[in-house]
Design an enzyme around this catalytic site. Structure first.
Site, mmCIF file in Angstrom:
data_model
loop_
_atom_site.group_PDB
_atom_site.id
_atom_site.type_symbol
_atom_site.label_atom_id
_atom_site.label_comp_id
_atom_site.label_asym_id
_atom_site.label_seq_id
_atom_site.Cartn_x
_atom_site.Cartn_y
_atom_site.Cartn_z
ATOM 1 N N ASP A 220 0.781 -1.066 -0.419
ATOM 2 C CA ASP A 220 -0.006 0.378 -0.281
ATOM 3 C C ASP A 220 0.711 1.458 -0.030
ATOM 4 O O ASP A 220 0.297 2.328 0.064
ATOM 5 C CB ASP A 220 -0.739 -0.532 1.136
ATOM 6 C CG ASP A 220 -2.076 1.072 0.967
ATOM 7 O OD1 ASP A 220 -1.967 1.121 -0.111
ATOM 8 O OD2 ASP A 220 -2.670 1.699 2.637
ATOM 9 N N SER A 244 -6.970 4.775 0.423
ATOM 10 C CA SER A 244 -7.271 3.206 -0.940
ATOM 11 C C SER A 244 -9.019 3.184 -0.458
ATOM 12 O O SER A 244 -9.533 3.265 0.938
ATOM 13 C CB SER A 244 -6.394 2.127 0.192
ATOM 14 O OG SER A 244 -5.133 2.607 -0.028
ATOM 15 N N GLN A 294 -5.007 -2.551 -6.972
ATOM 16 C CA GLN A 294 -5.961 -1.456 -5.853
ATOM 17 C C GLN A 294 -7.000 -0.739 -6.708
ATOM 18 O O GLN A 294 -6.995 0.284 -7.665
ATOM 19 C CB GLN A 294 -5.220 -0.636 -5.096
ATOM 20 C CG GLN A 294 -6.023 -0.320 -4.054
ATOM 21 C CD GLN A 294 -5.256 0.638 -3.187
ATOM 22 O OE1 GLN A 294 -4.544 1.775 -3.174
ATOM 23 N NE2 GLN A 294 -4.429 0.204 -1.986
#
Length: 302
Positions: A220, A244, A294
């Protein structure tokens, strides 16, 4: 988690520049959840966290919670997660594990991260007992070796405007293969891909689940840089806000997170204030070890 471990974790900054074994040890402590009750665990955030909990932290902690209810011989092969609400780093996160299924080959777990009685994060993870099957994989891109590249701190020296959280100690050593987004933003040479070498900045214990959780944490860190780089904008330097939304990881082969791996990412689409980013992880010997997708919320002034 012991009081000493909590104190160590509280000193860890999750986003910044220099690192080392002590900073990595703090991350390991951060992932060492306290077991409150059967299927219930508690995790903390660093004291000097940003305004909200780092997504890689909550994903890594949730995977630890799931993994601690699964036999060690079954390895995680995928996770799918949703970031529901911003996490508050000033209070603990309670992780509730639902044992969905224990089959002959696969084990499925669902984890919910809770603060103040509300879900902030949801994760589903699947574990599999080892078995043989078909084998093939994409080849790693031809890139320079990590030892030949500038460190993150060296890359930052000429950019005093990025003096916030990105300069503080980090547990992951990051080396950009191509020019980082804050450089291409100035040169006007937008990059279609974002490639970085990564590794835990020190030595990790020999625990498979921990290595997977550290890679989950690292996944991430630069992923949403890919859509930003295509448009020549960057955090802290432009009016952009982001978060996110969901995160999926597939783990293909064994690896060590304290050895170099290439994170090769790109963004195939952006629309409706949402940007999709995809990434592949390769070990230093070229082995494809994991794939990530993502979707992130990215808002810029119109």
């Amino acid at each position: 988690m012991t009081d000493l471990a909590k104190d160590a974790a509280a000193e860890l900054d999750i986003t910044g520049g220099a690192g080392g074994q002590a900073v990595l040890d703090h991350l390991v402590d951060l992932l060492d959840l306290e077991k409150i009750e059967e299927n219930i665990f508690r995790g903390v955030s660093p004291a000097n966290s940003p305004v909200r909990v780092f997504g890689g932290q909550v994903a890594g902690q949730a995977l630890v919670a799931a993994g601690r209810t699964v036999p060690s011989e079954r390895k995680v092969h995928s996770l799918h997660a949703y970031f529901i609400r911003p996490g508050d780093p000033s209070i603990p996160i309670v992780y509730e594990v639902d044992r969905i299924r224990d089959g002959r080959s696969f084990t499925t777990r669902r984890v919910t991260g809770v603060q103040r009685g509300k879900a902030i994060f949801a994760l589903s993870a699947s574990f599999q007992r080892p078995e043989p099957g078909l084998e093939h994989a994409d080849e790693m891109p031809d890139v320079p070796a990590p030892e030949t590249l500038l460190t993150f701190a060296e890359r930052m020296r000429d950019f005093p405007d990025l003096s916030g959280t990105r300069r503080r100690p980090r547990p992951i050593d990051v080396r950009y293969v191509n020019d980082p987004p804050w450089v291409t933003r100035q040169t006007g040479r937008a990059e279609a891909r974002n490639q970085v070498w990564m590794r835990a900045d020190g030595r990790l214990p020999d625990e498979d689940l921990l290595h997977v959780c550290v890679l989950t944490y690292a996944s991430d860190m630069t992923l949403l840089d890919s859509p930003l780089a295509r448009h020549g904008i960057y955090w802290e330097l432009d009016e952009v806000s982001g978060a996110s939304l969901d995160h999926a990881l597939w783990f293909h082969r064994p690896f060590r997170a304290d050895e170099w791996f290439l994170y090769d990412t790109t963004s195939p689409s952006a629309s409706g204030a949402r940007s999709l980013a995809t990434g592949r992880f390769f070990a230093a010997d070229g082995t494809l070890i994991a794939t990530v997708v993502q979707e992130g919320l990215l808002r810029v002034p119109s």
